[in-house]
Design an enzyme around this catalytic site. Structure first.
Site, PDB file in Angstrom:
ATOM      1  N   ALA A  38     -11.236   0.832   3.793  1.00 14.35           N
ATOM      2  CA  ALA A  38      -9.898   0.608   3.215  1.00 14.35           C
ATOM      3  C   ALA A  38      -9.616  -0.889   3.221  1.00 14.35           C
ATOM      4  CB  ALA A  38      -8.846   1.368   4.022  1.00 14.35           C
ATOM      5  N   ALA A  67       3.716   1.512  -6.466  1.00 14.12           N
ATOM      6  CA  ALA A  67       4.055   2.404  -7.575  1.00 14.12           C
ATOM      7  C   ALA A  67       5.401   2.036  -8.199  1.00 14.12           C
ATOM      8  CB  ALA A  67       4.088   3.841  -7.068  1.00 14.12           C
ATOM      9  N   HIS A  69      29.240   8.188  11.003  1.00 15.67           N
ATOM     10  CA  HIS A  69      28.759   8.335  12.381  1.00 15.67           C
ATOM     11  C   HIS A  69      28.521   9.807  12.694  1.00 15.67           C
ATOM     12  CE1 HIS A  69      28.323   7.725  16.668  1.00 15.67           C
ATOM     13  NE2 HIS A  69      29.160   8.736  16.850  1.00 15.67           N
ATOM     14  N   ILE A 121      -3.125   1.124   3.761  1.00 17.42           N
ATOM     15  CA  ILE A 121      -3.853   2.379   3.542  1.00 17.42           C
ATOM     16  C   ILE A 121      -4.671   2.755   4.782  1.00 17.42           C
ATOM     17  CG2 ILE A 121      -5.679   3.460   2.140  1.00 17.42           C
ATOM     18  CD1 ILE A 121      -4.533   1.895  -0.271  1.00 17.42           C
ATOM     19  N   GLY A 180      -8.810  -2.826   0.581  1.00 15.75           N
ATOM     20  CA  GLY A 180      -7.991  -3.312  -0.528  1.00 15.75           C
ATOM     21  C   GLY A 180      -8.374  -2.674  -1.849  1.00 15.75           C
ATOM     22  N   ARG A 181      -7.652  -3.033  -2.900  1.00 15.58           N
ATOM     23  CA  ARG A 181      -7.888  -2.480  -4.242  1.00 15.58           C
ATOM     24  C   ARG A 181      -8.018  -3.628  -5.238  1.00 15.58           C
ATOM     25  NH1 ARG A 181      -7.047   2.826  -4.686  1.00 15.58           N
ATOM     26  NH2 ARG A 181      -6.477   2.720  -6.881  1.00 15.58           N
ATOM     27  N   ALA A 203      -7.202  -2.962   8.514  1.00 17.03           N
ATOM     28  CA  ALA A 203      -5.920  -2.530   9.105  1.00 17.03           C
ATOM     29  C   ALA A 203      -4.781  -2.870   8.157  1.00 17.03           C
ATOM     30  CB  ALA A 203      -5.713  -3.209  10.463  1.00 17.03           C
ATOM     31  N   GLY A 204      -4.974  -2.561   6.873  1.00 12.17           N
ATOM     32  CA  GLY A 204      -3.890  -2.728   5.898  1.00 12.17           C
ATOM     33  C   GLY A 204      -3.066  -1.454   5.839  1.00 12.17           C
TER      34      GLY A 204
HETATM   35  P1  FAD Z   1      -2.566   3.750 -11.497  1.00 12.52           P
HETATM   36  O1  FAD Z   1      -1.680   4.622 -10.731  1.00 12.52           O
HETATM   37  O2  FAD Z   1      -3.870   3.353 -10.884  1.00 12.52           O
HETATM   38  O3  FAD Z   1      -2.817   4.479 -12.890  1.00 12.52           O
HETATM   39  C1  FAD Z   1      -3.694   3.978 -13.842  1.00 12.52           C
HETATM   40  C2  FAD Z   1      -4.131   5.115 -14.758  1.00 12.52           C
HETATM   41  O4  FAD Z   1      -4.849   4.563 -15.850  1.00 12.52           O
HETATM   42  C3  FAD Z   1      -5.062   6.103 -14.086  1.00 12.52           C
HETATM   43  O5  FAD Z   1      -4.608   7.404 -14.316  1.00 12.52           O
HETATM   44  C4  FAD Z   1      -6.417   5.854 -14.766  1.00 12.52           C
HETATM   45  O6  FAD Z   1      -7.207   7.029 -14.873  1.00 12.52           O
HETATM   46  C5  FAD Z   1      -5.978   5.357 -16.129  1.00 12.52           C
HETATM   47  N1  FAD Z   1      -6.962   4.501 -16.801  1.00 12.52           N
HETATM   48  C6  FAD Z   1      -7.653   3.462 -16.251  1.00 12.52           C
HETATM   49  N2  FAD Z   1      -8.420   2.866 -17.186  1.00 12.52           N
HETATM   50  C7  FAD Z   1      -8.213   3.540 -18.337  1.00 12.52           C
HETATM   51  C8  FAD Z   1      -8.731   3.392 -19.652  1.00 12.52           C
HETATM   52  N3  FAD Z   1      -9.580   2.426 -19.979  1.00 12.52           N
HETATM   53  N4  FAD Z   1      -8.342   4.285 -20.603  1.00 12.52           N
HETATM   54  C9  FAD Z   1      -7.453   5.287 -20.289  1.00 12.52           C
HETATM   55  N5  FAD Z   1      -6.933   5.465 -19.065  1.00 12.52           N
HETATM   56  C10 FAD Z   1      -7.307   4.592 -18.097  1.00 12.52           C
HETATM   57  N6  FAD Z   1       2.288   2.695  -3.587  1.00 12.52           N
HETATM   58  C11 FAD Z   1       3.568   2.865  -3.212  1.00 12.52           C
HETATM   59  O7  FAD Z   1       4.467   2.291  -3.834  1.00 12.52           O
HETATM   60  N7  FAD Z   1       3.903   3.679  -2.154  1.00 12.52           N
HETATM   61  C12 FAD Z   1       2.962   4.331  -1.433  1.00 12.52           C
HETATM   62  O8  FAD Z   1       3.290   5.054  -0.492  1.00 12.52           O
HETATM   63  C13 FAD Z   1       1.599   4.172  -1.805  1.00 12.52           C
HETATM   64  N8  FAD Z   1       0.625   4.827  -1.130  1.00 12.52           N
HETATM   65  C14 FAD Z   1      -0.673   4.712  -1.544  1.00 12.52           C
HETATM   66  C15 FAD Z   1      -1.656   5.406  -0.851  1.00 12.52           C
HETATM   67  C16 FAD Z   1      -2.975   5.325  -1.244  1.00 12.52           C
HETATM   68  C17 FAD Z   1      -4.026   6.102  -0.492  1.00 12.52           C
HETATM   69  C18 FAD Z   1      -3.325   4.529  -2.387  1.00 12.52           C
HETATM   70  C19 FAD Z   1      -4.737   4.448  -2.863  1.00 12.52           C
HETATM   71  C20 FAD Z   1      -2.356   3.831  -3.082  1.00 12.52           C
HETATM   72  C21 FAD Z   1      -1.018   3.909  -2.666  1.00 12.52           C
HETATM   73  N9  FAD Z   1      -0.006   3.208  -3.327  1.00 12.52           N
HETATM   74  C22 FAD Z   1       1.288   3.333  -2.923  1.00 12.52           C
HETATM   75  C23 FAD Z   1      -0.293   2.312  -4.475  1.00 12.52           C
HETATM   76  C24 FAD Z   1       0.056   2.989  -5.808  1.00 12.52           C
HETATM   77  O9  FAD Z   1      -0.653   4.196  -5.908  1.00 12.52           O
HETATM   78  C25 FAD Z   1      -0.292   2.065  -6.969  1.00 12.52           C
HETATM   79  O10 FAD Z   1       0.346   0.818  -6.778  1.00 12.52           O
HETATM   80  C26 FAD Z   1       0.171   2.659  -8.279  1.00 12.52           C
HETATM   81  O11 FAD Z   1      -0.443   3.903  -8.525  1.00 12.52           O
HETATM   82  C27 FAD Z   1      -0.141   1.714  -9.437  1.00 12.52           C
HETATM   83  O12 FAD Z   1       0.311   2.280 -10.610  1.00 12.52           O
HETATM   84  P2  FAD Z   1      -0.345   1.918 -12.024  1.00 12.52           P
HETATM   85  O13 FAD Z   1       0.386   2.727 -13.020  1.00 12.52           O
HETATM   86  O14 FAD Z   1      -0.394   0.450 -12.200  1.00 12.52           O
HETATM   87  O15 FAD Z   1      -1.877   2.387 -11.921  1.00 12.52           O
HETATM   88  P1  AMP Z   2      -4.945  -4.145   2.266  1.00 15.26           P
HETATM   89  O1  AMP Z   2      -5.307  -5.278   1.331  1.00 15.26           O
HETATM   90  O2  AMP Z   2      -3.513  -4.148   2.731  1.00 15.26           O
HETATM   91  O3  AMP Z   2      -5.371  -2.810   1.738  1.00 15.26           O
HETATM   92  O4  AMP Z   2      -5.804  -4.388   3.595  1.00 15.26           O
HETATM   93  C1  AMP Z   2      -7.218  -4.463   3.622  1.00 15.26           C
HETATM   94  C2  AMP Z   2      -7.636  -5.104   4.944  1.00 15.26           C
HETATM   95  O5  AMP Z   2      -9.050  -5.017   5.083  1.00 15.26           O
HETATM   96  C3  AMP Z   2      -7.272  -6.590   5.044  1.00 15.26           C
HETATM   97  O6  AMP Z   2      -6.464  -6.783   6.178  1.00 15.26           O
HETATM   98  C4  AMP Z   2      -8.633  -7.287   5.190  1.00 15.26           C
HETATM   99  O7  AMP Z   2      -8.569  -8.394   6.053  1.00 15.26           O
HETATM  100  C5  AMP Z   2      -9.528  -6.190   5.763  1.00 15.26           C
HETATM  101  N1  AMP Z   2     -10.976  -6.410   5.498  1.00 15.26           N
HETATM  102  C6  AMP Z   2     -11.560  -6.782   4.330  1.00 15.26           C
HETATM  103  N2  AMP Z   2     -12.917  -6.870   4.464  1.00 15.26           N
HETATM  104  C7  AMP Z   2     -13.212  -6.549   5.772  1.00 15.26           C
HETATM  105  C8  AMP Z   2     -14.426  -6.448   6.558  1.00 15.26           C
HETATM  106  N3  AMP Z   2     -15.650  -6.710   6.039  1.00 15.26           N
HETATM  107  N4  AMP Z   2     -14.339  -6.083   7.866  1.00 15.26           N
HETATM  108  C9  AMP Z   2     -13.111  -5.794   8.397  1.00 15.26           C
HETATM  109  N5  AMP Z   2     -11.951  -5.880   7.718  1.00 15.26           N
HETATM  110  C10 AMP Z   2     -11.973  -6.245   6.419  1.00 15.26           C
END
Ligand code: FAD
Ligand code: AMP
Length: 483
Positions: A280, A331, A455, A192, A282-283, A189-190
């Site tokens: 979903a 981002a 307003h 995403i 985390g990342r 429930a994060g």
């Molecule tokens: P990334 O956007 O991940 O870009 C990294 C790039 O590097 C990629 O294109 C990849 O292909 C490339 N790469 C990787 N390794 C290599 C390599 N070895 N050689 C060459 N290229 C490589 N953030 C927000 O702020 N607002 C939002 O609403 C939001 N919504 C999101 C929704 C979802 C579903 C997800 C998954 C993420 C969301 N995020 C949001 C998070 C946001 O997308 C990331 O924080 C952001 O994209 C990070 O930017 P970055 O440039 O660090 O990396």
């Molecule tokens: P976020 O880091 O905001 O993307 O949120 C991810 C959420 O997934 C966190 O709140 C975690 O506590 C939850 N989570 C991670 N592993 C599990 C699991 N095995 N079962 C249920 N929830 C989980």
């Protein structure tokens, strides 16, 4: 053209592509290496954000919100709409169109600014060298005086729920469903999990969100989180806290597959069947494969590239930004770090204010915040005062029939300096930006209270919350009354 650059950036997400453009603007000979390709084997820019993150998820959130409005909310305005239907394929195609337009736009910006785009997967060697393997397997070495690592992050996978890219999917897969799943499970429930759960719930899925932690949105101010849980539950999300996933198994019956999920909560072991499951949880930073043994760059204990406040790694001339390094995975945080590094390379003293990074959950209503929560201030032992204003008392919100939520401003008890702002409500993402700017300028709550607001606007709720800090709100009865 020689392969020696002033700066090479690895990764063209919002961190990398913004850094590349700013470096080029500053007169540096700049290249950006990106491994992602389009169907013509050309580099596809924009990273997670543009391709599978911020933008596509918001496209689907907007489409699904319009559907719900047409279905449920028009009636109150006297508008009757019969047989509201959703064409899911068309919705997904629209989302894909936006992604193509925006990623193509980066190609244009690179050209306009003189950034050399290179397709390939890069690995950092010692001595500011990069070994780059292109889509056809050809390897080439590039050198630069400065290297900015911006390789981003990937979804975390957990052993109990192995992805099969059809029934059990990550956030990327959840942006691609061509049919509304009848029963949808979401693990986590994060941010995403709640955003994608909301999309499909609005379109008709019965959504169950399974979350291991007992608390809901622990990083959000808990007054706001409590409201959010109530509102999202009312919308149909079945949020089960303290529920840890233990197993997920795809079961095939004829042509149809389902997934049987087992989880444990305070009552014991439970089981539930879904048509799709979104994992979903985390990342994680894409750091390991990016670095050779002798790169000289170190990781912290969580696998993020270790950097100082200026995004300098342990290897001289090598920087790392965005999701690869500590701090929120957002981002705009990645982009601002990209700008800071580009400017520091040419000798400017640019710094990032990590205390002023807004974050938003794009549910409806949106949940947006900046700065400290009440819980953090209590834990730090800092004295504070709060002002709250509900959207139910906002004329503009009432006119729009969108009155759920509130604005909460937290200020230092002694100096009145704003320490945080937390909003759940219509356009919260845009409203909170007013306080981000105010905090950046070191404003007090009184500074906002003395500002003239148009307003009728939703922004008046920000004004009233600032007034409420001293018990001077006009359109609600103040809890605290001061002269
Ligand atoms: P990334 O956007 O991940 O870009 C990294 C790039 O590097 C990629 O294109 C990849 O292909 C490339 N790469 C990787 N390794 C290599 C390599 N070895 N050689 C060459 N290229 C490589 N953030 C927000 O702020 N607002 C939002 O609403 C939001 N919504 C999101 C929704 C979802 C579903 C997800 C998954 C993420 C969301 N995020 C949001 C998070 C946001 O997308 C990331 O924080 C952001 O994209 C990070 O930017 P970055 O440039 O660090 O990396
Ligand atoms: P976020 O880091 O905001 O993307 O949120 C991810 C959420 O997934 C966190 O709140 C975690 O506590 C939850 N989570 C991670 N592993 C599990 C699991 N095995 N079962 C249920 N929830 C989980």
């Amino acid at each position: 053209m020689s392969d020696k650059f002033d700066v090479i950036i690895v990764g063209a997400g919002p961190g990398g592509y913004v850094a590349a453009i700013r470096c080029a603007q500053l007169g540096l000979k700049t290249a950006c290496i990106e491994k992602w390709v389009d169907d013509k084997k050309k580099p596809k820019y924009g990273g997670t954000c543009l391709n599978v993150g911020c933008i596509p998820s918001k496209a689907l959130l907007d489409s699904s919100h319009k559907y719900v409005e047409a279905k449920n909310d028009f009636d109150v305005h006297g508008i009757s709409v019969k047989d509201v239907k959703i064409d899911v394929s068309k919705m997904i195609d629209r989302k894909d169109g936006i992604v193509t337009q925006l990623t193509g736009g980066i190609t244009g910006l690179f050209k306009a600014n003189g950034v050399t785009g290179i397709q390939g997967c890069a690995q950092l060697q010692g001595g500011r060298k990069l070994e780059v393997t292109d889509i056809d397997g050809k390897v080439k070495i590039y050198e630069a005086d400065n290297i900015i690592l911006a390789a981003g992050s990937v979804p975390v996978e957990i052993p109990p729920a192995p992805l099969d890219d059809n029934i059990i999917v990550d956030s990327t897969g959840a942006l691609e469903f061509r049919e509304v799943p009848k029963r949808l499970g979401v693990i986590g429930a994060g941010v995403i999990g709640l955003e994608l759960g909301s999309v499909w719930s609005r379109l008709g899925s019965e959504v169950v969100v399974i979350e291991a932690l007992d608390s809901f949105l622990g990083m959000v101010d808990q007054q706001i989180a409590k409201d959010a849980k109530k509102i999202l539950t009312k919308q149909g999300l079945d949020i089960r806290l303290g529920a840890r996933l233990t197993n997920a198994k795809v079961v095939k019956k004829g042509k149809k597959s389902t997934v049987t999920v087992q989880y444990t909560d305070s009552e014991g072991d439970k089981e539930q069947v879904f048509d799709k499951l979104i994992v979903a949880v985390g990342r994680k930073p894409l750091s390991e494969s990016l670095l050779s043994k002798d790169s000289g760059v170190n990781l912290d204990e969580r696998g993020f590239i270790f950097v100082n406040d200026y995004c300098e790694t342990d290897a001289p001339g090598v920087y790392a930004i965005g999701d690869l390094v500590r701090g929120p995975m957002l981002a705009h945080k990645a982009s601002e770090e990209g700008v800071m590094v580009a400017e520091r390379i040419v000798g400017k003293k640019t710094q990032m204010n990590y205390d002023c990074i807004p974050s938003v959950i794009y549910t409806h209503p949106e949940i947006a915040s900046v700065g400290k929560t009440e819980e953090q201030l209590k834990a730090d032992g800092d004295a504070y005062k709060t002002g709250v204003f509900p959207f139910a008392a906002s004329g503009r919100a009432m006119a729009a029939n969108d009155t759920a939520g509130m604005v909460k401003i937290i200020a230092c008890a002694e100096t009145d300096r704003i320490l945080g702002c937390h909003i759940i409500g219509p356009s919260a993402a845009d409203l909170v930006q007013q306080i981000v700017i105010a905090m950046e300028f070191g404003s007090s709550a009184e500074d906002i209270a003395l500002t003239v607001f148009g307003h009728p606007t939703l922004s008046e709720a920000v004004h009233e919350a600032a007034l409420a800090v001293e018990g001077h709100a006009i359109h609600i009865a103040n809890r605290r009354k001061r002269k």
